[in-house]
Design a protein around this motif. Structure first.
Motif, PDB file in Angstrom:
ATOM      1  N   ALA A 182       2.507  -8.719   2.106  1.00 24.08           N
ATOM      2  CA  ALA A 182       2.101 -10.085   1.779  1.00 24.08           C
ATOM      3  C   ALA A 182       0.600 -10.084   1.493  1.00 24.08           C
ATOM      4  O   ALA A 182      -0.109  -9.108   1.779  1.00 24.08           O
ATOM      5  CB  ALA A 182       2.413 -11.005   2.952  1.00 24.08           C
ATOM      6  N   ASP A 183       0.111 -11.166   0.898  1.00 21.57           N
ATOM      7  CA  ASP A 183      -1.325 -11.323   0.609  1.00 21.57           C
ATOM      8  C   ASP A 183      -1.600 -12.820   0.599  1.00 21.57           C
ATOM      9  O   ASP A 183      -1.386 -13.477  -0.421  1.00 21.57           O
ATOM     10  CB  ASP A 183      -1.645 -10.668  -0.746  1.00 21.57           C
ATOM     11  CG  ASP A 183      -3.112 -10.789  -1.130  1.00 21.57           C
ATOM     12  OD1 ASP A 183      -3.921 -11.195  -0.278  1.00 21.57           O
ATOM     13  OD2 ASP A 183      -3.429 -10.472  -2.293  1.00 21.57           O
ATOM     14  N   VAL A 184      -2.040 -13.335   1.739  1.00 19.16           N
ATOM     15  CA  VAL A 184      -2.118 -14.787   1.928  1.00 19.16           C
ATOM     16  C   VAL A 184      -3.521 -15.156   2.402  1.00 19.16           C
ATOM     17  O   VAL A 184      -4.106 -14.432   3.220  1.00 19.16           O
ATOM     18  CB  VAL A 184      -1.061 -15.248   2.967  1.00 19.16           C
ATOM     19  CG1 VAL A 184      -1.209 -16.728   3.277  1.00 19.16           C
ATOM     20  CG2 VAL A 184       0.353 -14.945   2.464  1.00 19.16           C
ATOM     21  N   LEU A 217       3.808 -12.583  -7.699  1.00 23.81           N
ATOM     22  CA  LEU A 217       2.357 -12.571  -7.902  1.00 23.81           C
ATOM     23  C   LEU A 217       1.676 -13.539  -6.941  1.00 23.81           C
ATOM     24  O   LEU A 217       2.323 -14.408  -6.371  1.00 23.81           O
ATOM     25  CB  LEU A 217       1.999 -12.917  -9.350  1.00 23.81           C
ATOM     26  CG  LEU A 217       2.528 -14.226  -9.916  1.00 23.81           C
ATOM     27  CD1 LEU A 217       1.526 -14.815 -10.891  1.00 23.81           C
ATOM     28  CD2 LEU A 217       3.843 -13.967 -10.658  1.00 23.81           C
ATOM     29  N   THR A 218       0.393 -13.335  -6.790  1.00 26.83           N
ATOM     30  CA  THR A 218      -0.385 -14.254  -5.972  1.00 26.83           C
ATOM     31  C   THR A 218      -0.926 -15.381  -6.848  1.00 26.83           C
ATOM     32  O   THR A 218      -1.091 -15.212  -8.058  1.00 26.83           O
ATOM     33  CB  THR A 218      -1.580 -13.547  -5.310  1.00 26.83           C
ATOM     34  OG1 THR A 218      -2.476 -13.091  -6.343  1.00 26.83           O
ATOM     35  CG2 THR A 218      -1.142 -12.369  -4.460  1.00 26.83           C
ATOM     36  N   VAL A 219      -1.197 -16.505  -6.208  1.00 28.36           N
ATOM     37  CA  VAL A 219      -1.881 -17.627  -6.874  1.00 28.36           C
ATOM     38  C   VAL A 219      -3.027 -17.999  -5.943  1.00 28.36           C
ATOM     39  O   VAL A 219      -2.790 -18.541  -4.866  1.00 28.36           O
ATOM     40  CB  VAL A 219      -0.921 -18.805  -7.104  1.00 28.36           C
ATOM     41  CG1 VAL A 219      -1.653 -19.943  -7.818  1.00 28.36           C
ATOM     42  CG2 VAL A 219       0.286 -18.361  -7.932  1.00 28.36           C
ATOM     43  N   GLU A 220      -4.252 -17.655  -6.335  1.00 30.09           N
ATOM     44  CA  GLU A 220      -5.346 -17.669  -5.367  1.00 30.09           C
ATOM     45  C   GLU A 220      -6.693 -18.095  -5.951  1.00 30.09           C
ATOM     46  O   GLU A 220      -7.633 -17.305  -5.991  1.00 30.09           O
ATOM     47  CB  GLU A 220      -5.489 -16.295  -4.722  1.00 30.09           C
ATOM     48  CG  GLU A 220      -5.551 -15.108  -5.690  1.00 30.09           C
ATOM     49  CD  GLU A 220      -5.889 -13.800  -4.975  1.00 30.09           C
ATOM     50  OE1 GLU A 220      -6.843 -13.789  -4.173  1.00 30.09           O
ATOM     51  OE2 GLU A 220      -5.207 -12.792  -5.233  1.00 30.09           O
ATOM     52  N   PRO A 221      -6.808 -19.335  -6.360  1.00 32.56           N
ATOM     53  CA  PRO A 221      -8.134 -19.784  -6.807  1.00 32.56           C
ATOM     54  C   PRO A 221      -9.100 -19.903  -5.634  1.00 32.56           C
ATOM     55  O   PRO A 221      -8.682 -20.038  -4.477  1.00 32.56           O
ATOM     56  CB  PRO A 221      -7.855 -21.165  -7.417  1.00 32.56           C
ATOM     57  CG  PRO A 221      -6.639 -21.644  -6.683  1.00 32.56           C
ATOM     58  CD  PRO A 221      -5.819 -20.425  -6.358  1.00 32.56           C
ATOM     59  N   SER A 238      -4.547 -14.500 -10.213  1.00 30.07           N
ATOM     60  CA  SER A 238      -3.280 -13.834  -9.867  1.00 30.07           C
ATOM     61  C   SER A 238      -3.355 -12.323 -10.026  1.00 30.07           C
ATOM     62  O   SER A 238      -4.107 -11.811 -10.858  1.00 30.07           O
ATOM     63  CB  SER A 238      -2.153 -14.343 -10.784  1.00 30.07           C
ATOM     64  OG  SER A 238      -1.944 -15.711 -10.605  1.00 30.07           O
ATOM     65  N   HIS A 239      -2.563 -11.668  -9.225  1.00 28.17           N
ATOM     66  CA  HIS A 239      -2.248 -10.256  -9.448  1.00 28.17           C
ATOM     67  C   HIS A 239      -0.835 -10.027  -8.949  1.00 28.17           C
ATOM     68  O   HIS A 239      -0.323 -10.805  -8.140  1.00 28.17           O
ATOM     69  CB  HIS A 239      -3.247  -9.329  -8.730  1.00 28.17           C
ATOM     70  CG  HIS A 239      -3.348  -9.565  -7.251  1.00 28.17           C
ATOM     71  ND1 HIS A 239      -2.433  -9.089  -6.347  1.00 28.17           N
ATOM     72  CD2 HIS A 239      -4.264 -10.253  -6.514  1.00 28.17           C
ATOM     73  CE1 HIS A 239      -2.793  -9.453  -5.119  1.00 28.17           C
ATOM     74  NE2 HIS A 239      -3.896 -10.181  -5.188  1.00 28.17           N
ATOM     75  N   MET A 240      -0.215  -8.963  -9.458  1.00 23.84           N
ATOM     76  CA  MET A 240       1.134  -8.632  -9.001  1.00 23.84           C
ATOM     77  C   MET A 240       1.073  -8.157  -7.546  1.00 23.84           C
ATOM     78  O   MET A 240       0.075  -7.573  -7.105  1.00 23.84           O
ATOM     79  CB  MET A 240       1.745  -7.526  -9.861  1.00 23.84           C
ATOM     80  CG  MET A 240       1.919  -7.902 -11.305  1.00 23.84           C
ATOM     81  SD  MET A 240       3.022  -9.303 -11.540  1.00 23.84           S
ATOM     82  CE  MET A 240       2.772  -9.546 -13.306  1.00 23.84           C
ATOM     83  N   ILE A 275      -7.576 -20.311  -1.430  1.00 18.81           N
ATOM     84  CA  ILE A 275      -6.210 -20.609  -0.970  1.00 18.81           C
ATOM     85  C   ILE A 275      -5.299 -19.685  -1.763  1.00 18.81           C
ATOM     86  O   ILE A 275      -5.329 -19.690  -2.994  1.00 18.81           O
ATOM     87  CB  ILE A 275      -5.816 -22.089  -1.216  1.00 18.81           C
ATOM     88  CG1 ILE A 275      -6.893 -23.046  -0.684  1.00 18.81           C
ATOM     89  CG2 ILE A 275      -4.467 -22.379  -0.576  1.00 18.81           C
ATOM     90  CD1 ILE A 275      -6.679 -24.510  -1.077  1.00 18.81           C
ATOM     91  N   GLU A 276      -4.506 -18.899  -1.052  1.00 13.31           N
ATOM     92  CA  GLU A 276      -3.706 -17.863  -1.719  1.00 13.31           C
ATOM     93  C   GLU A 276      -2.274 -17.875  -1.209  1.00 13.31           C
ATOM     94  O   GLU A 276      -2.033 -17.782  -0.003  1.00 13.31           O
ATOM     95  CB  GLU A 276      -4.327 -16.475  -1.451  1.00 13.31           C
ATOM     96  CG  GLU A 276      -3.523 -15.341  -2.038  1.00 13.31           C
ATOM     97  CD  GLU A 276      -4.231 -13.985  -1.934  1.00 13.31           C
ATOM     98  OE1 GLU A 276      -5.050 -13.800  -1.008  1.00 13.31           O
ATOM     99  OE2 GLU A 276      -3.957 -13.121  -2.784  1.00 13.31           O
ATOM    100  N   ASP A 277      -1.360 -18.016  -2.160  1.00 13.88           N
ATOM    101  CA  ASP A 277       0.068 -17.954  -1.839  1.00 13.88           C
ATOM    102  C   ASP A 277       0.734 -16.898  -2.698  1.00 13.88           C
ATOM    103  O   ASP A 277       0.193 -16.461  -3.717  1.00 13.88           O
ATOM    104  CB  ASP A 277       0.707 -19.334  -2.054  1.00 13.88           C
ATOM    105  CG  ASP A 277       0.362 -20.276  -0.918  1.00 13.88           C
ATOM    106  OD1 ASP A 277       1.158 -20.402   0.021  1.00 13.88           O
ATOM    107  OD2 ASP A 277      -0.755 -20.851  -0.957  1.00 13.88           O
TER     108      ASP A 277
HETATM  109 MN    MN Z   1      -4.688 -11.418  -3.645  1.00 17.51          MN
END
Ligand code: MN
Ligand code: GLY
Ligand code: MN
Length: 470
Positions: free
Chosen positions: A294-296, A407-411, A378-380, A433-435
């Motif tokens: 995960a990457d949160v 992928l991540t969504v992390e602005p 984003s990244h995979m 914030i990253e999901d």
């Molecule tokens: Mn990330």
């Protein structure tokens, strides 16, 4: 009698081992009769990936090493982590193993056999010896668990001739074959692209990693008081405990950034104070037992309540993330979520008095907003936190989103503490914030949706966790 026979894998500070002792150590052990393990549920999925690989390079020998231990210092090694390409195709966690697809497409796993107790190495070898590091799985057990033919590693040395090899993990294996740099790079690229679409097993693994990560965030919030008494390290340690118990490890060095440390994108020193009134940016991910990570990220108020200024910046980043999430659908450009978020952020930066003119800042030949947004959205995500890194630009960064991509969504927004272009009250605030989302047939599903993002929901969640210590 030799007083100090050769003892493989021994350290200079080890006591001498007389031959009589070594002889004695190899006798008197009961025969083990371990039952063979059940096949792993991942085995058929890995077989399908190997079949796709063989089909792409018909009639060729393909060699995928897992790598070996990395030395930390002298005779002390880092914990072994299998190569990503190998983990995706084979699944064994044993060091030094090599997967070979023969020209007819059949797959063989070469793996070091059990270091049995008939030789002194089981007692002398600190890196591989059973008495030092525990028993290794037998070839039979590995074969049963992974659904793959397993042969002794030494048989690999009998192979030679042309092959494509995944380079960078095992120079000894690279030297065995006649290889070509470009052909090998094509293999690595293909394997990166093979990981773009996650199968249902992988998505379930990623969900497990995310769920454990959410538990880890809860652990950290419950112990924020201890972090205030000590340092950011307390949070890193608490999360690390969850990662080691509910997974293999952390998927990357945890970023536990209080106050202005949040403006350093990959702050992993984690040695600063955690002060009431500051924000703390936590970017953490559990890597599961099958190595999917995960990457949160959440940015939380240490006091439990955002100040009006912090809330304003936080809400702007959240709006940008919502815009990016809305752009995550099949057929969209990979960069569409990024573009959507940057537009929201640039316009918000104008409202905050940071940018005089959002429109001008967004111009392709200016991109001035990037002084405050710093990175892509984003990244995979998969076995690697930055997964599929060798995929071609045209199918990844400049490609379109497909069902099964994760992928991540992390602005984020980062106002450096000494940035004179920023109003004084904003300086030192960093918010990300990253999901983690999976692209579905008609949009996306947020795997980390159970972790609050809305600022009111975060405050209530923190209050509940800190009051109950549940
Ligand atoms: Mn990330
Ligand atoms: N945790 C590293 C990243 O968000 O890319
Ligand atoms: Mn992250």
């Amino acid at each position: 009698m030799s007083e100090q026979p050769e003892t493989p894998g021994a350290a200079t500070h080890d006591p001498d081992r007389p031959a009589a002792l070594l002889e004695f150590m190899t006798t008197g052990w009961a025969v083990r009769e371990d039952p063979l393990p059940e096949p792993e549920s991942a085995a058929p999925y890995r077989a399908a990936r190997r079949a796709a690989l063989a089909q792409h390079f018909p009639g060729e020998r393909l060699v995928v090493p897992t790598g070996t231990y990395q030395t930390r210092a002298n005779d002390t090694e880092y914990r072994f982590r299998p190569a990503t390409e190998f983990a995706h195709l084979a699944g064994s966690h044993e060091p030094d193993a090599v997967l070979v697809l023969d020209p007819d497409g059949s797959a063989v796993l070469y793996q070091a056999p059990v270091m049995d107790r008939s030789t002194p190495a089981f007692f002398t070898d600190r890196v591989y010896g059973e008495l030092w590091v525990g028993p290794r799985p037998s070839l039979e057990a590995t074969s049963a668990r992974l659904g793959l033919e397993a042969r002794p590693l030494e048989e690999l040395d009998k192979l030679s001739g042309p092959a494509r090899v995944v380079r960078g993990y095992d120079p000894r294996v690279e030297a065995l074959f006649e290889t070509d740099e470009e052909a090998d790079a094509e293999l690595t690229t293909f394997l990166s692209e093979l990981r773009l679409v996650k199968d249902e097993h992988e998505i379930a693994q990623l969900q497990q990693a995310v769920d454990a990560t959410i538990s880890g965030f809860e652990d950290v919030v419950r112990q924020l008081d201890r972090a205030q008494e000590t340092s950011e390290r307390w949070m890193e340690g608490v999360f690390g405990l969850r990662a080691r118990v509910e997974g293999n490890d952390v998927g990357y060095g945890s970023i536990c950034a209080a106050g202005a440390h949040a403006c350093t994108l990959h702050w992993t020193d984690n040695d600063g104070p955690v002060r009431d009134g500051d924000l703390v940016l936590l970017d953490m991910g559990v890597e599961g037992y099958e190595l999917y990570t995960a990457d949160v990220t959440r940015t939380l108020p240490v006091s439990g309540t955002y100040t009006p200024c912090q809330r304003e910046v936080y809400s702007l980043v959240l709006d940008a993330q919502e815009a990016a999430l809305a752009a995550c659908r099949p057929g969209a450009d990979f960069l569409d979520p990024h573009r959507a978020a940057m537009k929201v952020l640039a316009e918000g930066l104008e409202r905050l008095g940071v940018l005089p003119d959002a429109h001008a800042a967004l111009a392709e030949d200016a991109q001035l907003y990037r002084r405050y947004t710093l990175h892509g959205v984003s990244h995979m995500l998969g076995l690697d936190v930055h997964d599929c890194a060798h995929a071609r630009q045209e199918v990844y960064r400049k490609g379109t989103l497909q069902p099964g991509y994760v992928l991540t969504v992390e602005p984020g927004l980062y106002f450096q503490p000494d940035d004179e272009t920023v109003p004084a009250e904003l300086r030192g605030i960093g918010v990300r914030i990253e999901d983690d989302v999976v692209i579905t047939e008609d949009g996306c599903r947020n795997l980390s949706a159970a972790l609050p993002r809305d600022p009111d929901a975060i405050e209530q969640w923190m209050a509940r966790l800190r009051s109950s210590h549940a």
